[in-house]
Design a protein around this motif. Sequence first.
Motif, PDB file in Angstrom:
ATOM      1  N   SER A   3       0.858  -1.184   0.000  1.00  0.00           N
ATOM      2  CA  SER A   3       0.000   0.000   0.000  1.00  0.00           C
ATOM      3  C   SER A   3       0.891   1.230   0.000  1.00  0.00           C
ATOM      4  CB  SER A   3      -0.919  -0.033   1.224  1.00  0.00           C
ATOM      5  OG  SER A   3      -0.149   0.034   2.403  1.00  0.00           O
ATOM      6  N   ASN A   4       0.304   2.395   0.135  1.00  0.00           N
ATOM      7  CA  ASN A   4       1.071   3.635   0.079  1.00  0.00           C
ATOM      8  C   ASN A   4       2.083   3.766   1.207  1.00  0.00           C
ATOM      9  OD1 ASN A   4      -0.379   4.254  -2.158  1.00  0.00           O
ATOM     10  ND2 ASN A   4      -1.853   5.564  -1.087  1.00  0.00           N
ATOM     11  N   ASN A   5       1.807   3.156   2.352  1.00  0.00           N
ATOM     12  CA  ASN A   5       2.729   3.277   3.481  1.00  0.00           C
ATOM     13  C   ASN A   5       3.702   2.100   3.569  1.00  0.00           C
ATOM     14  OD1 ASN A   5       0.930   1.369   4.235  1.00  0.00           O
ATOM     15  ND2 ASN A   5       0.181   2.432   6.054  1.00  0.00           N
ATOM     16  N   ASN A   6       3.889   1.372   2.481  1.00  0.00           N
ATOM     17  CA  ASN A   6       4.864   0.288   2.358  1.00  0.00           C
ATOM     18  C   ASN A   6       4.631  -0.868   3.324  1.00  0.00           C
ATOM     19  OD1 ASN A   6       6.212   1.492   0.241  1.00  0.00           O
ATOM     20  ND2 ASN A   6       7.608   2.601   1.588  1.00  0.00           N
ATOM     21  N   ILE A   9      -0.103  -5.901   2.604  1.00  0.00           N
ATOM     22  CA  ILE A   9      -1.529  -6.088   2.811  1.00  0.00           C
ATOM     23  C   ILE A   9      -1.876  -7.552   2.566  1.00  0.00           C
ATOM     24  CG2 ILE A   9      -3.829  -5.514   1.961  1.00  0.00           C
ATOM     25  CD1 ILE A   9      -2.772  -2.797   1.218  1.00  0.00           C
ATOM     26  N   TYR A  10      -2.596  -8.155   3.508  1.00  0.00           N
ATOM     27  CA  TYR A  10      -3.098  -9.513   3.304  1.00  0.00           C
ATOM     28  C   TYR A  10      -4.285  -9.487   2.352  1.00  0.00           C
ATOM     29  CZ  TYR A  10      -5.742 -13.729   3.942  1.00  0.00           C
ATOM     30  OH  TYR A  10      -6.458 -14.861   3.690  1.00  0.00           O
ATOM     31  N   TYR A 131      -1.871 -19.390  13.146  1.00  0.00           N
ATOM     32  CA  TYR A 131      -1.920 -17.946  12.937  1.00  0.00           C
ATOM     33  C   TYR A 131      -2.505 -17.655  11.566  1.00  0.00           C
ATOM     34  CZ  TYR A 131      -0.628 -13.193  11.907  1.00  0.00           C
ATOM     35  OH  TYR A 131      -0.694 -11.878  11.546  1.00  0.00           O
ATOM     36  N   HIS A 132      -3.280 -16.603  11.492  1.00  0.00           N
ATOM     37  CA  HIS A 132      -3.802 -16.117  10.220  1.00  0.00           C
ATOM     38  C   HIS A 132      -3.816 -14.596  10.284  1.00  0.00           C
ATOM     39  CE1 HIS A 132      -6.421 -15.516   6.764  1.00  0.00           C
ATOM     40  NE2 HIS A 132      -6.166 -16.768   6.441  1.00  0.00           N
ATOM     41  N   SER A 133      -3.564 -13.955   9.169  1.00  0.00           N
ATOM     42  CA  SER A 133      -3.503 -12.495   9.140  1.00  0.00           C
ATOM     43  C   SER A 133      -4.818 -11.839   9.552  1.00  0.00           C
ATOM     44  CB  SER A 133      -3.101 -12.019   7.740  1.00  0.00           C
ATOM     45  OG  SER A 133      -1.793 -12.456   7.441  1.00  0.00           O
ATOM     46  N   LEU A 134      -5.936 -12.507   9.335  1.00  0.00           N
ATOM     47  CA  LEU A 134      -7.220 -11.934   9.726  1.00  0.00           C
ATOM     48  C   LEU A 134      -7.351 -11.768  11.240  1.00  0.00           C
ATOM     49  CD1 LEU A 134      -9.694 -13.704   7.288  1.00  0.00           C
ATOM     50  CD2 LEU A 134      -8.748 -11.401   7.139  1.00  0.00           C
ATOM     51  N   GLU A 180      -3.473  -5.997   7.272  1.00  0.00           N
ATOM     52  CA  GLU A 180      -2.038  -6.158   7.033  1.00  0.00           C
ATOM     53  C   GLU A 180      -1.626  -7.592   7.353  1.00  0.00           C
ATOM     54  OE1 GLU A 180      -0.082  -3.292   9.433  1.00  0.00           O
ATOM     55  OE2 GLU A 180      -0.969  -1.587   8.381  1.00  0.00           O
ATOM     56  N   GLN A 181      -0.523  -8.001   6.743  1.00  0.00           N
ATOM     57  CA  GLN A 181      -0.007  -9.351   7.020  1.00  0.00           C
ATOM     58  C   GLN A 181       0.679  -9.407   8.354  1.00  0.00           C
ATOM     59  OE1 GLN A 181       2.397 -10.718   3.736  1.00  0.00           O
ATOM     60  NE2 GLN A 181       0.601 -11.537   2.772  1.00  0.00           N
TER      61      GLN A 181
END
Length: 181
Positions: A3-6, A9-10, A131-134, A180-181
Amino acid sequence: MNSNNNKMIYGALAQFATVPEVYHACEKVRDKGFRKWDAHSPFPIHGLDKAMGLPQSKLSWIVGATSAIFGIGGFLLWVWMNGFDYKLVIAGKPFLGLLGYFLPGFECAVLSAAIACLVGMLALNKLPQWYHSLFRSEAFKRVTDDSFFISIEATDPKFHPVKTVEFLKELGATQVELVEQ
């Protein structure tokens, strides 16, 4: 995807209020052509797999093949042991009384089917998954209580951070966020 802030994103996570809303949203996500996405619910929703366009599960084939192989194998093992390898005359019965060998074969088939069902289900569902990013989303914590969600992964070819969020809002989502991941 960045994304714009580097930050990595998951994907996008959309929250829906009712079962019909998430059901019809799943149909529209499927029709839009997304491939890497999932629906999350606190309980099973009848017909959701068809609304998502999911194929028939492979678990029945795994269990059936394993059961047949081990059932026949158990039967043949019993025939070999009692008919050829270690012959014992018990109550005057013949060495190859095949009718009595079906029960051990059936037991092998049932035991192997139960084990194949457990192992196959865990493997096909990619469990255990610790673990999951959600899990980073505060809203997603309600998925086991009373909320319904659709998540679209950023690795999907049709995913775009802005357009996907707008699309999910158009479907009637009460809340949409990038995770986010």
